[in-house]
Write an enzyme that holds these catalytic residues in place. Structure first.
Site, PDB file in Angstrom:
ATOM      1  N   SER A  53       0.829  -1.211   0.000  1.00 41.02           N
ATOM      2  CA  SER A  53       0.000   0.000   0.000  1.00 41.02           C
ATOM      3  C   SER A  53       0.868   1.268   0.000  1.00 41.02           C
ATOM      4  CB  SER A  53      -0.889   0.009   1.246  1.00 41.02           C
ATOM      5  OG  SER A  53      -1.512   1.274   1.346  1.00 41.02           O
ATOM      6  N   ASP A 113     -13.480   7.820  -3.101  1.00 47.99           N
ATOM      7  CA  ASP A 113     -13.122   7.543  -4.507  1.00 47.99           C
ATOM      8  C   ASP A 113     -13.908   8.455  -5.442  1.00 47.99           C
ATOM      9  OD1 ASP A 113     -11.273   5.606  -3.932  1.00 47.99           O
ATOM     10  OD2 ASP A 113     -12.653   3.923  -4.181  1.00 47.99           O
ATOM     11  N   ASN A 134     -19.053  -5.743 -18.397  1.00 45.89           N
ATOM     12  CA  ASN A 134     -18.489  -6.454 -17.244  1.00 45.89           C
ATOM     13  C   ASN A 134     -18.559  -7.954 -17.487  1.00 45.89           C
ATOM     14  OD1 ASN A 134     -17.327  -6.333 -14.588  1.00 45.89           O
ATOM     15  ND2 ASN A 134     -19.202  -7.276 -13.818  1.00 45.89           N
ATOM     16  N   SER A 165      -0.555   4.139   0.891  1.00 50.04           N
ATOM     17  CA  SER A 165      -1.230   5.059   1.827  1.00 50.04           C
ATOM     18  C   SER A 165      -0.330   5.522   2.971  1.00 50.04           C
ATOM     19  CB  SER A 165      -2.506   4.413   2.385  1.00 50.04           C
ATOM     20  OG  SER A 165      -3.387   4.165   1.330  1.00 50.04           O
ATOM     21  N   GLY A 224     -16.041  -2.842 -16.228  1.00 49.65           N
ATOM     22  CA  GLY A 224     -16.116  -3.271 -14.830  1.00 49.65           C
ATOM     23  C   GLY A 224     -17.390  -2.789 -14.166  1.00 49.65           C
ATOM     24  N   LEU A 248      -7.798   2.952 -13.773  1.00 49.85           N
ATOM     25  CA  LEU A 248      -7.733   3.252 -12.335  1.00 49.85           C
ATOM     26  C   LEU A 248      -6.512   2.618 -11.671  1.00 49.85           C
ATOM     27  CD1 LEU A 248     -10.532   4.466 -12.603  1.00 49.85           C
ATOM     28  CD2 LEU A 248     -11.276   3.144 -10.633  1.00 49.85           C
ATOM     29  N   LYS A 289     -14.116  -3.339   2.214  1.00 49.70           N
ATOM     30  CA  LYS A 289     -14.818  -2.092   1.864  1.00 49.70           C
ATOM     31  C   LYS A 289     -16.345  -2.202   1.968  1.00 49.70           C
ATOM     32  CE  LYS A 289     -11.683   0.231  -1.364  1.00 49.70           C
ATOM     33  NZ  LYS A 289     -11.651   0.766  -2.734  1.00 49.70           N
ATOM     34  N   GLY A 323     -17.561  -3.275 -10.387  1.00 47.82           N
ATOM     35  CA  GLY A 323     -17.296  -3.463  -8.960  1.00 47.82           C
ATOM     36  C   GLY A 323     -17.435  -2.155  -8.195  1.00 47.82           C
TER      37      GLY A 323
HETATM   38  P1  NDP Z   1     -13.941  -5.075  -7.231  1.00 45.99           P
HETATM   39  O1  NDP Z   1     -13.415  -6.369  -6.730  1.00 45.99           O
HETATM   40  O2  NDP Z   1     -15.102  -4.443  -6.574  1.00 45.99           O
HETATM   41  O3  NDP Z   1     -14.289  -5.237  -8.801  1.00 45.99           O
HETATM   42  C1  NDP Z   1     -13.392  -5.898  -9.656  1.00 45.99           C
HETATM   43  C2  NDP Z   1     -13.864  -5.726 -11.103  1.00 45.99           C
HETATM   44  O4  NDP Z   1     -12.883  -6.339 -11.957  1.00 45.99           O
HETATM   45  C3  NDP Z   1     -15.200  -6.410 -11.409  1.00 45.99           C
HETATM   46  O5  NDP Z   1     -15.860  -5.713 -12.429  1.00 45.99           O
HETATM   47  C4  NDP Z   1     -14.712  -7.779 -11.933  1.00 45.99           C
HETATM   48  O6  NDP Z   1     -15.648  -8.421 -12.766  1.00 45.99           O
HETATM   49  C5  NDP Z   1     -13.516  -7.354 -12.742  1.00 45.99           C
HETATM   50  N1  NDP Z   1     -12.580  -8.450 -12.951  1.00 45.99           N
HETATM   51  C6  NDP Z   1     -11.737  -8.989 -12.036  1.00 45.99           C
HETATM   52  N2  NDP Z   1     -11.014  -9.983 -12.602  1.00 45.99           N
HETATM   53  C7  NDP Z   1     -11.428 -10.065 -13.905  1.00 45.99           C
HETATM   54  C8  NDP Z   1     -11.060 -10.885 -15.010  1.00 45.99           C
HETATM   55  N3  NDP Z   1     -10.111 -11.832 -14.882  1.00 45.99           N
HETATM   56  N4  NDP Z   1     -11.683 -10.699 -16.201  1.00 45.99           N
HETATM   57  C9  NDP Z   1     -12.635  -9.738 -16.341  1.00 45.99           C
HETATM   58  N5  NDP Z   1     -13.027  -8.930 -15.330  1.00 45.99           N
HETATM   59  C10 NDP Z   1     -12.429  -9.086 -14.124  1.00 45.99           C
HETATM   60  O7  NDP Z   1     -12.648  -4.102  -7.221  1.00 45.99           O
HETATM   61  P2  NDP Z   1     -12.628  -2.506  -7.198  1.00 45.99           P
HETATM   62  O8  NDP Z   1     -13.662  -2.005  -8.133  1.00 45.99           O
HETATM   63  O9  NDP Z   1     -12.602  -2.011  -5.808  1.00 45.99           O
HETATM   64  O10 NDP Z   1     -11.161  -2.205  -7.788  1.00 45.99           O
HETATM   65  C11 NDP Z   1     -10.854  -2.453  -9.148  1.00 45.99           C
HETATM   66  C12 NDP Z   1      -9.513  -1.847  -9.525  1.00 45.99           C
HETATM   67  O11 NDP Z   1      -9.513  -0.439  -9.350  1.00 45.99           O
HETATM   68  C13 NDP Z   1      -8.343  -2.380  -8.696  1.00 45.99           C
HETATM   69  O12 NDP Z   1      -7.279  -2.645  -9.584  1.00 45.99           O
HETATM   70  C14 NDP Z   1      -7.978  -1.232  -7.782  1.00 45.99           C
HETATM   71  O13 NDP Z   1      -6.611  -1.203  -7.476  1.00 45.99           O
HETATM   72  C15 NDP Z   1      -8.354  -0.032  -8.630  1.00 45.99           C
HETATM   73  N6  NDP Z   1      -8.716   1.129  -7.803  1.00 45.99           N
HETATM   74  C16 NDP Z   1      -7.940   2.264  -7.917  1.00 45.99           C
HETATM   75  C17 NDP Z   1      -8.227   3.371  -7.166  1.00 45.99           C
HETATM   76  C18 NDP Z   1      -7.382   4.591  -7.292  1.00 45.99           C
HETATM   77  O14 NDP Z   1      -7.434   5.456  -6.390  1.00 45.99           O
HETATM   78  N7  NDP Z   1      -6.623   4.759  -8.358  1.00 45.99           N
HETATM   79  C19 NDP Z   1      -9.361   3.393  -6.212  1.00 45.99           C
HETATM   80  C20 NDP Z   1     -10.129   2.145  -6.192  1.00 45.99           C
HETATM   81  C21 NDP Z   1      -9.791   1.068  -6.957  1.00 45.99           C
HETATM   82  P3  NDP Z   1     -16.759  -9.432 -12.139  1.00 45.99           P
HETATM   83  O15 NDP Z   1     -17.875  -8.566 -11.628  1.00 45.99           O
HETATM   84  O16 NDP Z   1     -17.121 -10.267 -13.304  1.00 45.99           O
HETATM   85  O17 NDP Z   1     -16.047 -10.198 -11.046  1.00 45.99           O
END
Ligand code: NDP
Length: 285
Positions: free
Chosen positions: A25, A110, A159, A27, A134, A226, A74, A136
């Site tokens: 991290s 965020d 997604n 942070s 995505g 991101l 989270k 998530g």
């Molecule tokens: P979540 O776990 O909530 O969501 C993950 C997302 O990625 C979902 O849409 C998931 O799809 C998709 N995913 C994961 N693996 C795969 C794969 N192999 N193939 C296709 N889709 C995939 O995570 P977050 O949304 O919290 O975070 C996502 C990213 O954003 C991370 O890399 C994190 O580091 C980054 N981030 C950056 C921030 C910044 O300040 N720059 C702040 C917050 C996040 P499915 O629904 O199908 O599982």
């Protein structure tokens, strides 16, 4: 090293990060640089724990002033809070908790982090089609920011798990009904005509994977990933090769941390100093 940054004494206020894994991290560097730079007698430490309930009661007992929350807590952290902000409730996840008069209050910074990091491109995305990859937690924060703080024309979602994207669309559709939100299949991605593309998936995080083919991108696009580890994901490298404008996740990381910092201390984070230290750290990795 923390002790080279901050002089710790009996009055030092503790702030924290809870998650797992948290070894990489950024942070602690961001917040401790800020405390030191502003002369605030506080320290930020990262705690790797899967036992959220016990960790939070420890934080309360020890008078922790506030904490950041990361994967995998989270969503679950909401169960232990006294209050949750409107946007964190709608997004369904909390990344910042503030202690006020003995109560834990949850926020999702965020939204402000993404909003501020995109500010230089406001004019370029006005009334344009947007593609969000995505669905998530971070996708929900991005969509909240886009529909509340920007005038985009239309938002498409792709997604891997379609139901999750449909749920997002249904949860956000009524906020600004004149901005259509639509799901698209992977086959439809190349012909969307979207100008602003945002990767919110974790595909490419600490890896050389990419969700789309190199010929998906064109020179008129603004492409945002991101992810900030690596700074130049394959996704951004493909986009850059076509001449598209690219944005990585580092500015959002700093801006969301600055919003948390303000909630905790009512002080403005020294963003340029923080960015300089971060870039030195990232370049040396
Ligand atoms: P979540 O776990 O909530 O969501 C993950 C997302 O990625 C979902 O849409 C998931 O799809 C998709 N995913 C994961 N693996 C795969 C794969 N192999 N193939 C296709 N889709 C995939 O995570 P977050 O949304 O919290 O975070 C996502 C990213 O954003 C991370 O890399 C994190 O580091 C980054 N981030 C950056 C921030 C910044 O300040 N720059 C702040 C917050 C996040 P499915 O629904 O199908 O599982």
């Amino acid at each position: 090293m923390i002790d080279s940054l901050i002089e710790i004494n009996g009055s030092t206020q503790l702030y924290a990060l809870i998650g797992s894994p948290i070894r990489h991290s950024l942070s602690p560097l961001i917040h401790n640089t800020s405390f030191k730079s502003l002369g605030i007698n506080a320290v930020f430490l990262a705690f790797d724990s899967l036992d959220l309930k016990e960790a939070l009661s420890g934080f309360k007992a020890l008078g922790v002033g506030g904490f950041s929350v990361t994967v995998p807590h989270k969503v679950a952290v909401i169960n232990y809070l006294d209050e949750v902000s409107f946007e964190a409730k709608l997004i369904g996840s909390v990344n910042t908790v503030v202690q006020k008069r003995g109560k834990w209050i949850g926020y999702n910074t965020d939204v402000v982090g993404f909003t501020k990091s995109l500010e230089p491109f406001r004019k370029n995305i006005e009334n344009e089609k947007v593609l969000v990859l995505g669905a998530g937690g971070s996708a929900r924060a991005v969509v909240f920011a886009l529909i509340n703080n920007y005038d985009v024309g239309e938002i498409f979602f792709y997604n891997r798990t379609q139901e999750r994207a449909l749920q997002l669309i249904s949860d956000f559709a009524s906020i600004k009904p004149d901005v259509p939100l639509r799901f698209v299949s992977s086959d439809a991605l190349p012909n969307l005509g979207a100008k602003f593309i945002v990767n919110t998936t974790s595909v490419g995080l600490a890896s050389e994977e990419c969700l789309v083919r190199p010929d998906f991108f064109d020179s008129k696009m603004i492409v945002y990933d991101l992810i900030y580890d690596p700074i130049k994901t394959v996704f951004l490298r493909y986009a850059h090769a076509t001449g598209a404008v690219t944005i990585n996740g580092l500015d959002m990381l700093v801006e969301q941390a600055a919003a948390a910092f303000y909630l905790w201390t009512e002080n403005i984070m020294p963003i340029e100093t923080v960015k300089k230290n971060l870039l030195e750290k990232v370049d040396n990795q």
